[in-house]
Design a protein around this motif. Structure first.
Motif, mmCIF file in Angstrom:
data_model
loop_
_atom_site.group_PDB
_atom_site.id
_atom_site.type_symbol
_atom_site.label_atom_id
_atom_site.label_comp_id
_atom_site.label_asym_id
_atom_site.label_seq_id
_atom_site.Cartn_x
_atom_site.Cartn_y
_atom_site.Cartn_z
ATOM 1 N N LYS A 183 -5.244 -11.826 -1.288
ATOM 2 C CA LYS A 183 -5.742 -10.449 -1.315
ATOM 3 C C LYS A 183 -7.190 -10.358 -0.854
ATOM 4 C CE LYS A 183 -6.059 -6.347 -4.242
ATOM 5 N NZ LYS A 183 -5.823 -5.785 -5.610
ATOM 6 N N GLU A 184 -8.028 -11.291 -1.269
ATOM 7 C CA GLU A 184 -9.443 -11.233 -0.937
ATOM 8 C C GLU A 184 -9.659 -11.290 0.580
ATOM 9 O OE1 GLU A 184 -8.055 -13.354 -3.059
ATOM 10 O OE2 GLU A 184 -8.726 -12.510 -4.975
ATOM 11 N N LYS A 219 0.830 -1.215 0.000
ATOM 12 C CA LYS A 219 0.000 0.000 0.000
ATOM 13 C C LYS A 219 0.864 1.265 0.000
ATOM 14 C CE LYS A 219 -3.648 0.093 -0.232
ATOM 15 N NZ LYS A 219 -4.606 0.338 -1.334
ATOM 16 N N TRP A 262 -3.139 -1.847 6.171
ATOM 17 C CA TRP A 262 -2.997 -2.975 5.260
ATOM 18 C C TRP A 262 -1.995 -3.995 5.800
ATOM 19 C CZ3 TRP A 262 -4.693 -4.815 0.430
ATOM 20 C CH2 TRP A 262 -5.796 -4.132 -0.096
ATOM 21 N N GLU A 268 -8.545 -7.953 2.237
ATOM 22 C CA GLU A 268 -9.566 -6.912 2.059
ATOM 23 C C GLU A 268 -10.767 -7.155 2.974
ATOM 24 O OE1 GLU A 268 -8.736 -5.699 -2.617
ATOM 25 O OE2 GLU A 268 -10.126 -7.333 -2.159
#
Length: 303
Positions: A288-289, A258, A271, A292
């Motif tokens: 990544k999913e 980030k 992050w 998030e």
């Protein structure tokens, strides 16, 4: 570009055994093999987060080929230096308790080291260089400092994640980021740290000694960021810890992913905290999913 350096990679051979007993034959219930090493973990998580990077370091033999092939199959760029011998295998035995048996790894000579220096000497102020993990006994304990010296004139942003003297010797060269956990912080100053105020005090001392930014990971208590903007705390999301390997490396990767895009250190910290937790709650390094998904559970507040 973000570059990582892993001096002593490994194949992490993770085996699950029901009711392990020493001195007898045990049957493996399940097994996995992963390319291991702190810098390699950072590269893998960066890749999972969609951030281009390159893994540097040293590999050897058929085990080294496994690491290179595995990383390339995931889409991670590599530029390893090949040594004689074999890259080590680290056994992670999971049963009623977790046991680790770590290999030593091949020696690195001066000629090998100079090849790494040549690769690093092309980096510039747009680049980040992650120096992570312990190094072989064949190398000087201040090897990270020697690498930093080669980066100063080109203003490369160096991240150092190691322990003890190997870490403190780098502080005079103003690393961009260091990330000891609360236990490692106690060891650095040879004190018993019992509360958050003491953690902040000693983390600020690391900044006074030269570190630009300091993140202290505290497992279920979240993490602290000490930087020019002040002191910040990130809460830890709720979840079941499944994996103790790579959470700290994932925190660094999430932070750099980030920060390299936004230069927003507070958002980068969030992050990083989400990435570290996502790995702790997964069997392998985070995706990544999931990172998030956890972001909404993390609150960053200024202390």
């Amino acid at each position: 570009m973000i570059y990582t350096v892993t001096f002593n990679p490994s194949i992490d051979y993770v085996i699950n055994v029901e009711d392990f007993r020493s001195g007898t034959v045990n049957r493996v219930v399940s097994e996995e093999k992963y390319p291991g090493g702190k810098g390699i973990n950072v590269s893998r998580v960066l890749n999972n987060l969609g951030v281009k990077n390159k893994a540097l370091g040293f590999i050897a033999g058929f085990t080294g080929k496994f690491i290179k092939d595995s990383l390339q199959s995931e889409g991670v760029d590599t530029d390893f230096i090949e040594l004689s011998g074999d890259t080590r295998i680290n056994v992670k035995l999971k049963s009623n308790e977790e046991t680790e048996i770590n290999g030593a790894g091949p020696d690195i000579n001066e000629k090998n080291l100079n090849k790494l220096f040549e690769k690093i000497e092309i980096l510039n102020s747009d680049d980040y260089l992650v120096l992570a993990g312990n190094v072989q006994k064949s190398l000087p304990t201040n090897i990270y400092s020697l690498i930093q010296q080669k980066c100063i004139s080109r203003k490369v942003k160096v991240v150092v994640d190691t322990t003890g003297e190997a870490l403190t010797s780098t502080l005079k060269y103003n690393p961009f980021l260091i990330k000891p956990n609360n236990h490692e912080l106690s060891e650095i100053f040879n004190v018993e740290i019992t509360n958050r105020e003491e953690i902040i005090h000693y983390a600020q001392r690391l900044r006074e000694m030269g570190a630009q930014n300091v993140i202290i990971s505290m497992a279920g208590e979240g993490a602290l960021l000490i930087c020019n903007e002040g002191v910040y705390h990130a809460t830890a999301p709720k979840g079941t810890v499944k994996n103790s390997v790579g959470a700290g490396d994932s925190l660094i990767a999430g932070f750099l992913a980030k920060y390299s895009q936004t230069l927003n250190i507070i958002e980068a910290f969030k992050w990083g905290a989400a990435s570290g937790s996502a790995t702790a709650f997964s069997m392998d390094l985070c995706k990544k999913e999931y990172v998030e998904e956890l972001l909404s559970q993390i609150n960053v507040t200024k202390i």
